[in-house]
Design a protein around this motif. Sequence first.
Motif, short mmCIF file in Angstrom:
data_model
loop_
_atom_site.label_atom_id
_atom_site.label_comp_id
_atom_site.label_asym_id
_atom_site.label_seq_id
_atom_site.Cartn_x
_atom_site.Cartn_y
_atom_site.Cartn_z
N ASP A 1 17.93 10.57 37.06
CA ASP A 1 18.65 9.31 36.94
C ASP A 1 19.84 9.50 35.98
O ASP A 1 19.70 10.09 34.92
N PRO A 2 21.04 9.01 36.40
CA PRO A 2 22.24 9.21 35.55
C PRO A 2 22.06 8.68 34.13
O PRO A 2 22.68 9.19 33.19
N SER A 3 21.18 7.70 33.96
CA SER A 3 20.99 7.15 32.61
C SER A 3 20.41 8.20 31.65
O SER A 3 20.45 8.04 30.43
N LEU A 4 19.84 9.28 32.20
CA LEU A 4 19.24 10.31 31.34
C LEU A 4 20.24 11.40 30.95
O LEU A 4 19.96 12.21 30.07
N ASP A 5 21.41 11.40 31.63
CA ASP A 5 22.37 12.48 31.46
C ASP A 5 22.67 12.85 30.02
O ASP A 5 22.75 14.02 29.66
N GLU A 6 22.83 11.82 29.23
CA GLU A 6 23.26 12.02 27.86
C GLU A 6 22.30 12.90 27.06
O GLU A 6 22.71 13.69 26.21
N ARG A 7 21.01 12.77 27.35
CA ARG A 7 20.02 13.52 26.58
C ARG A 7 19.48 14.74 27.33
O ARG A 7 18.54 15.38 26.88
N ALA A 8 20.06 15.02 28.48
CA ALA A 8 19.62 16.19 29.24
C ALA A 8 20.38 17.42 28.77
O ALA A 8 21.60 17.42 28.73
N VAL A 9 19.66 18.48 28.39
CA VAL A 9 20.29 19.70 27.92
C VAL A 9 20.11 20.77 28.98
O VAL A 9 19.00 21.14 29.32
N ARG A 10 21.23 21.25 29.55
CA ARG A 10 21.18 22.19 30.67
C ARG A 10 20.85 23.61 30.21
O ARG A 10 21.29 24.04 29.15
N ASP A 11 20.08 24.32 31.03
CA ASP A 11 19.75 25.71 30.73
C ASP A 11 19.84 26.54 32.01
O ASP A 11 19.52 26.07 33.09
N SER A 12 20.31 27.78 31.87
CA SER A 12 20.32 28.69 33.01
C SER A 12 20.22 30.12 32.49
O SER A 12 20.34 30.36 31.29
N ARG A 13 19.99 31.07 33.37
CA ARG A 13 19.92 32.47 32.96
C ARG A 13 21.25 32.91 32.38
O ARG A 13 21.30 33.72 31.46
N GLU A 14 22.33 32.38 32.93
CA GLU A 14 23.66 32.78 32.46
C GLU A 14 23.99 32.13 31.12
O GLU A 14 24.66 32.74 30.29
N ALA A 15 23.53 30.90 30.93
CA ALA A 15 23.81 30.20 29.67
C ALA A 15 22.50 29.69 29.07
O ALA A 15 22.20 28.50 29.11
N PRO A 16 21.69 30.63 28.55
CA PRO A 16 20.36 30.23 28.04
C PRO A 16 20.44 29.54 26.69
O PRO A 16 21.28 29.88 25.85
N LEU A 17 19.57 28.57 26.49
CA LEU A 17 19.47 27.91 25.19
C LEU A 17 18.72 28.84 24.24
O LEU A 17 17.82 29.56 24.65
N ALA A 18 19.10 28.79 22.96
CA ALA A 18 18.38 29.60 21.97
C ALA A 18 16.97 29.03 21.80
O ALA A 18 16.74 27.84 22.03
N VAL A 19 16.05 29.91 21.42
CA VAL A 19 14.66 29.48 21.27
C VAL A 19 14.53 28.34 20.24
O VAL A 19 13.80 27.38 20.46
N VAL A 20 15.25 28.45 19.15
CA VAL A 20 15.16 27.39 18.14
C VAL A 20 15.67 26.05 18.69
O VAL A 20 15.16 24.99 18.34
N ARG A 21 16.66 26.13 19.54
CA ARG A 21 17.17 24.91 20.17
C ARG A 21 16.08 24.30 21.06
O ARG A 21 15.82 23.10 21.00
N LEU A 22 15.45 25.14 21.86
CA LEU A 22 14.37 24.67 22.72
C LEU A 22 13.26 24.04 21.89
O LEU A 22 12.67 23.02 22.25
N ASP A 23 12.99 24.65 20.75
CA ASP A 23 11.92 24.16 19.88
C ASP A 23 12.25 22.77 19.34
O ASP A 23 11.35 22.00 19.03
#
Lengths: 208, 539
Positions: free
Chosen positions: A89-111
């Motif tokens: 739902d577009p209302s969630l966009d603001e708090r959605a954090v994208r992740d991919s193999r090419e642009a992976p989030l750091a582990v601490v960020r995920l935590d």
Amino acid sequence: MSAREEILGRVREALGAEPAAVQPSALAEYRTESGLDEDALVELLVDRLEDYKARVEVVPRGNVAAAVRARLEGKEFAVPEGFPAEWLDPSLDERAVRDSREAPLAVVRLDGLDAVVTSSAVSIAETGTIVLDGSPDQGRRAISLVPDHHVCVVPVETIVGIVPEGFARLDTTRPLTLISGPSATSDIELERVEGVHGPRTLDVIIAR
Amino acid sequence: MSSVSLGIPAVPPRGFGNISAVEPFPQAAHRELGNAQLRENLGHATHTIRDKRLRVVSELPDWQALRDAGSAIKTEAMSRLPELLTQFEEQFTARGGTVHWARDAAEANRIVEGLIRETGSDEVVKVKSMATQEIGLNEYLEERGIAAFETDLAELIVQLGHDKPSHILVPAIHKNRTEIRDIFLREMPDVDPALTDEPRRLAMAARAHLRRKFLSAKVAISGANFGIAEMGTLGVVESEGNGRMCLTLPETLITVMGIEKVLPRAQDLEVFMQLLPRSSTGERMNPYTSLWTGVTPGDGPQNVHVVLLDNGRTRALADRHGRSALHCIRCSACMNVCPVYERTGGHAYGSTYPGPIGAILSPLLTGVEAEENSSLPYASSLCGACFDACPVKINIPEILVHLRGEDVEAKHGRDAGPGGADRAGAKSSGRRRGLPTQMDVALGAASWALSSGDRLGLLEKGLPVARALAGRDGKISRLPGLGAGWTQSRDIPAPPSESFRSWWKKRQKDAPPADGDGSTRGPATGGATSDGATEGEAQ
Ligand code: SF4
């Protein structure tokens, strides 16, 4: 002689001139099909997942986005790049954090995130098992592991009855994670505690 | 390895590490039996898991067919082992992993240490692995300044308590919740001092304690439940998610796997992923299973190694009567049904591998001549419960009897006669022959008597004499010699006044000619039952 040659030599020596063993396919008398229809598959999967203390909801395909929103409202969550746009739902966009193999989030960020939402590759009804295979709609293994709350969408056509049907659909060369309920331990006096290192909450949304 | 190999030895070298009893089983068992808490906890655990297992096993209409398939796949895998190992190596390498081979525990430890050093790290996280316990990896690394952190809750409790596992599935089952809390309060630097002994609170304390380790670890070490030759895939089956943490987050992953863990095809997983969880924790499926194949770019560890370990496995493989012990998938079902294990616990077996499987596997890995393991094959009443429970149908009682035979031959003064010729040769020629023991004499006498009906009949005439040995209560409470050990803790009922054979002869004479049907049931009726029953109780 290298360790490799020495060990292989020992193995050959140990086996001697043994006759080749029977091919197990000749003995495969176990079930390879459940023969269940869609209603029965869904019912069985729901029953097994609830037994593992997962929260399960069965929704029509058109209502997946609403169901996902209800689970993630107010939370900051990871979402794999290939997650179907119509489920978010577009209302969630603001708090959605994208992740991919090419642009992976750091582990601490995920935590630091509250949750993660993914799709899934195959689900096995009889054992209540959901399999992730690292496809773009499921993402890297780390994103469904580190956040404490996993919202997982199970498209109804990915549900099979029994374990052999499940493996028949999977490609083992992909990184596979078989999930049967939230993590658990019974190590202290055999008392079951749900939620140790993996996500402590597992929400399953079955999309029909 | 500095030793020069002079051709391939006839018997592959033994394994080393934590696969040896540190004292004879009877002695260790005697001490452990005095530990009432251990016995109570174990009794509770084994019974609970046993009941759960039965419930989920009876759910599957094809359980026996799955066991047959599991056994057949393992037999096939062993017979094709050289080819499968080579194929596994090829596939694992082609997908970006590195394969190492280790002849024994020392070599495996050195390889792992070298790989850790290359990363520049001086600490590693570990996911429960019997192979690394077998080779004593933690101790080895610790001595060399590398800290290895166990991440499975039970293993953590054992490690922080400077203790040893007592069960392969629930290694800390000998500790109560209060003891666990005390260990945590003492050993976790950052723990909440108000920690209670509620299992949930304790599990959360472990989660918090390990979280930072997981998030910062550079190197992880794991075992493997399976290695698939077809594509070089490795698999770890677990519950808590600590496995996933170790297998996913660090940059470097080192897996130590026994060479017997290799399976031919990915499809074989459909059998073992049904057999293992149900036999092990009594669940339809364990919470998490991870399968990985070499390196997946952008996902998980990018520096991936596997160490293929022999450490006595080829020695076990060379024993054609014992080799099926290598089919073991470490589910622990045999332990949970074993009346001996239930009372002595895992510590009594000394080795990493306790219970019925340990009683055969440890001596097979070291050779039964290894003094410290020669008493293990006797740690069983041969009741057969382990065989029935085993998901891959390892005939443990048969192997126990076989190893007892090997042990007797190794220790005692009988030459390899004509019958023993086939296994004599290189294997026994170097063995020292001891003097015949009391047991040899007794067994010799028994074989003399039992090999002829006349001789047995003659001996049975002595029954009334033995009867006279018994007290007024009809029990013999002290036997001389070897029999003394037997009567130390139990009384033997006096022998009946008449032997079964002579009763049967008389009965046949007295009885009217039996009709076909009745004759087969004969011995179960009439006066024979009481004599038969007392004999049964003496077991
Ligand atoms: S011997 Fe059989 S029952 Fe025992 S641990 Fe191994 S696989 Fe399980």
